[in-house]
Motif scaffolding. Sequence first.
Motif, short mmCIF file in Angstrom:
data_model
loop_
_atom_site.label_atom_id
_atom_site.label_comp_id
_atom_site.label_asym_id
_atom_site.label_seq_id
_atom_site.Cartn_x
_atom_site.Cartn_y
_atom_site.Cartn_z
N GLN A 1 0.83 -1.20 0.00
CA GLN A 1 0.00 0.00 0.00
C GLN A 1 0.87 1.26 0.00
O GLN A 1 0.60 2.21 -0.74
CB GLN A 1 -0.91 -0.01 1.23
N SER A 2 1.91 1.27 0.82
CA SER A 2 2.79 2.44 0.90
C SER A 2 3.50 2.70 -0.42
O SER A 2 3.63 3.86 -0.85
CB SER A 2 3.82 2.25 2.02
N LEU A 3 3.98 1.64 -1.06
CA LEU A 3 4.68 1.81 -2.34
C LEU A 3 3.73 2.31 -3.42
O LEU A 3 4.11 3.13 -4.27
CB LEU A 3 5.31 0.49 -2.76
N THR A 4 2.50 1.83 -3.40
CA THR A 4 1.53 2.28 -4.41
C THR A 4 1.18 3.75 -4.19
O THR A 4 1.13 4.54 -5.14
CB THR A 4 0.27 1.41 -4.34
N LEU A 5 0.92 4.12 -2.94
CA LEU A 5 0.64 5.53 -2.65
C LEU A 5 1.86 6.40 -2.92
O LEU A 5 1.73 7.58 -3.25
CB LEU A 5 0.19 5.69 -1.20
N GLY A 6 3.05 5.80 -2.79
CA GLY A 6 4.27 6.56 -3.06
C GLY A 6 4.38 7.01 -4.51
O GLY A 6 5.13 7.95 -4.81
N LEU A 7 3.64 6.37 -5.41
CA LEU A 7 3.65 6.80 -6.81
C LEU A 7 3.04 8.20 -6.97
O LEU A 7 3.26 8.86 -8.00
CB LEU A 7 2.87 5.81 -7.68
N LEU A 8 2.28 8.65 -5.97
CA LEU A 8 1.68 9.99 -6.03
C LEU A 8 2.68 11.07 -5.63
O LEU A 8 2.40 12.26 -5.83
CB LEU A 8 0.47 10.06 -5.09
N GLU A 9 3.81 10.69 -5.05
CA GLU A 9 4.75 11.68 -4.53
C GLU A 9 5.26 12.64 -5.60
O GLU A 9 5.34 13.85 -5.33
CB GLU A 9 5.91 11.00 -3.82
N GLU B 1 6.41 8.99 2.54
CA GLU B 1 7.25 8.64 3.68
C GLU B 1 7.83 7.25 3.47
O GLU B 1 7.20 6.39 2.85
CB GLU B 1 6.43 8.67 4.98
N PRO B 2 9.04 7.00 3.98
CA PRO B 2 9.64 5.65 3.83
C PRO B 2 8.83 4.62 4.60
O PRO B 2 8.21 4.92 5.63
CB PRO B 2 11.05 5.81 4.41
N CYS B 3 8.86 3.38 4.11
CA CYS B 3 8.10 2.30 4.75
C CYS B 3 8.73 1.92 6.08
O CYS B 3 9.95 1.85 6.21
CB CYS B 3 8.06 1.07 3.85
N SER B 4 7.90 1.67 7.05
CA SER B 4 8.38 1.17 8.33
C SER B 4 8.75 -0.31 8.19
O SER B 4 8.18 -1.04 7.37
CB SER B 4 7.30 1.33 9.40
N ALA C 1 5.68 -2.00 10.65
CA ALA C 1 4.27 -1.59 10.67
C ALA C 1 3.39 -2.60 9.94
O ALA C 1 3.81 -3.27 8.99
CB ALA C 1 4.11 -0.21 10.05
N GLN C 2 2.14 -2.70 10.41
CA GLN C 2 1.14 -3.59 9.79
C GLN C 2 -0.14 -2.82 9.50
O GLN C 2 -1.19 -3.41 9.28
CB GLN C 2 0.84 -4.76 10.72
N ASP C 3 -0.06 -1.50 9.51
CA ASP C 3 -1.24 -0.65 9.47
C ASP C 3 -1.68 -0.38 8.03
O ASP C 3 -1.55 0.73 7.51
CB ASP C 3 -0.94 0.67 10.20
N PHE C 4 -2.19 -1.39 7.38
CA PHE C 4 -2.73 -1.20 6.03
C PHE C 4 -4.25 -1.03 6.11
O PHE C 4 -4.88 -1.40 7.10
CB PHE C 4 -2.37 -2.37 5.12
N SER C 5 -4.81 -0.42 5.07
CA SER C 5 -6.25 -0.19 5.02
C SER C 5 -6.89 -1.17 4.05
O SER C 5 -6.57 -1.16 2.86
CB SER C 5 -6.54 1.25 4.58
N PRO C 6 -7.80 -2.03 4.51
CA PRO C 6 -8.41 -3.01 3.60
C PRO C 6 -9.12 -2.37 2.41
O PRO C 6 -9.11 -2.92 1.31
CB PRO C 6 -9.40 -3.76 4.50
#
Length: 703
Positions: free
Chosen positions: A269-277, A402-405, A408-413
């Motif tokens: 999820q973080s990497l996909t949202l990171g495409l918006l950066e 932000e860099p991935c932790s 962390a396990q806090d993903f949004s279904p």
Amino acid sequence: MAPPRDVVKIAVQKRDAIPQLIQLDQAKPLAAVLKEVCDAWSLAHSERYALQFADGSRRYITENDLEAEQLLGRLQSGSHEGRREALQHLALLASDMTFAQEVISRDGLKRLGTIIEEGDDLGEVLALALQAFLELMEHGVVSWETLTIPFVRKVVCYVNMNLMDASVQPLALRLLESVTLSSPVLGQLVKNEVTLDRLLVHLQVMNQQLQTKAMALLTALLQGASPADRKQMLDKLWQRNLRPFIYKNIIHSAVPMGDEMAHHLYVLQSLTLGLLEPRMRTPLDPYSQDQRDQLQALRQAAFEPEGESPSAGLSADRRRSLCAREFRKLGFSNSNPAQDLERVPPGLLALDNMLYFSRHAPNAYSRFVLENSSREDKHECPFARSSIQLTVLLCELLHVGEPCSETAQDFSPMFFGQDQSFHELFCVSIQLLNKTWKEMRATQEDFDKVMQVVREQLARTLALKPSSLELFRTKVNALNYGEVLRLRQTERLHQEGTLAPPILELREKLKPELLGLIRQQRLLRLCEGTLFRKISSRRRQDKLWFCCLSPNHKVLQYGDVEDGASPPAPESLSEQLPVADIRALLTGRDCPHVRDKGSIKQNKDLYELAFSVCYDHGEEEAYLNFIAPSKREFHLWTDGLSTLLGSPMSSEQTRLDLEQLLTMETKLRLLELENVPIPEQPPPIPPPPTNFNFCYDCSIAEP
């Protein structure tokens, strides 16, 4: 005399022997301790033995461990069973740091690598060899970059094989994940050799361990890729319907998801949202014709929905003036809207969100803009300014850029529930902002306050991890401004300790006394009296009358008063109503003087302020009708009359007054306990004495 600090008592056991309880002198060399233990059991060659913890860790305590040499020697034996047992034992003990160093120092990794590369047995022996190899490498004594290309290619072959033992491929995937994260060169080799299609095959196998390790390698490859390659890889994965597969078969699987899979979904999820950066970090270029066209498309979608331009036929100056006015109605702060989007973040991402909203929810977009354009200037909700700030807020809440932790396990279904999840979330959030703006009756000066409430609404709802966007929409809309205030109040009380069980018990004990004070205040207010206006048949409020309670609380005294005159003395009032004759108190539409006063909408104020006293007048039933001058007077009089009738006070004013008095009284009583923690449960009552045969004889004089 206490024993020396270096001496401890331990139990030592050996198979088929009686355990020993020895005093271990930690200052002695370990070889001397081992010789003493072996001598007690009459064992020769003490140098061949080692101490090992008997608990679950099974770690060795040794300075010169020959067990490693023996196990590695058995790996070279021709017996298949002997090799399997040696590998099994080696995999079990490899997690011990001391043992691992002994194995590595004796070229144990090289011997295990030979077994893996040869691949003579693709079943349990290979799985045990991979497991032992991984356990030894995890200690960090040897770098992953030292692995050879042929070795990595051989492990890749195990991943790419169709018919492979179920225990081998998860271990091979785990090894390749570590290689990819640790060595860019070998990681590129893994990327070239293990295709995305092959990883998708592993993900679709209904084996949770294999799915988890395949997802781990996938996220490792994505993390090691360049931004351009990462976007290309993610686009290919979404085209292969990975997102709906994850949503249906992993997130909503009948088997509970493990912590490791949750972490990898968070990374994905973080990497996909990171495409918006890049869009978030790029300001709008006022000289870009394409970006200027996008701004014009945004304006036209709001004010020219049918494609008919009202500026047609106007001069160039008039056309520019009209466009500037329409951009101001859209909520841009500057005469040149491009200047609003020069701020980074959110940069061009805010423009992307606004365009997505106008194209995918055109009715909601037009309604938002036109509704606020028709409001008074101070109450209009600026769409563009709200969108820019809301985009920044969503980027902060979702940690875009932000860099991935690492843990962390806090993903949004709901992120995996649909495409374009960020833009869809914006569409829901901008409509929520408009709704909250109206609930708060906000003006332009309240913009920051509204954004704080919206941040809280979004953060609280995201923390619930709704499973779909529709569920998110339902929950976030239910969390209105009033509910946010209630939650804030509850949390403040929790922080102050006001909701602790002992405090709640104290409040319950204080309530009767404080309600008595409120009743006294209400009766005193009735004794002071109030001026009321009479309502004629034409609803003209043109006459005044005064009513009060006698000092002995037995009679209501009332009479007409001239307009502009001061309240009369109670003894000058001509009419009296004994409290004992009052039968009931009526409020709202139950009152006879407002029951037939036309529509509810026209007489809403009358209904909210009307109350009547029903009393006995001879054999008939009569009413004394009131229209309170304010809501507060309505509450005070209805509470006072309820007290006279022996009924509970149920007004909102009573609730507020009681809460205020309870808070003040509780704080006063707890002043001496400041900074003293209040326990949740009362201290336990000690047990009764064994007997009650004791007394104090007061007749005996003390010496």
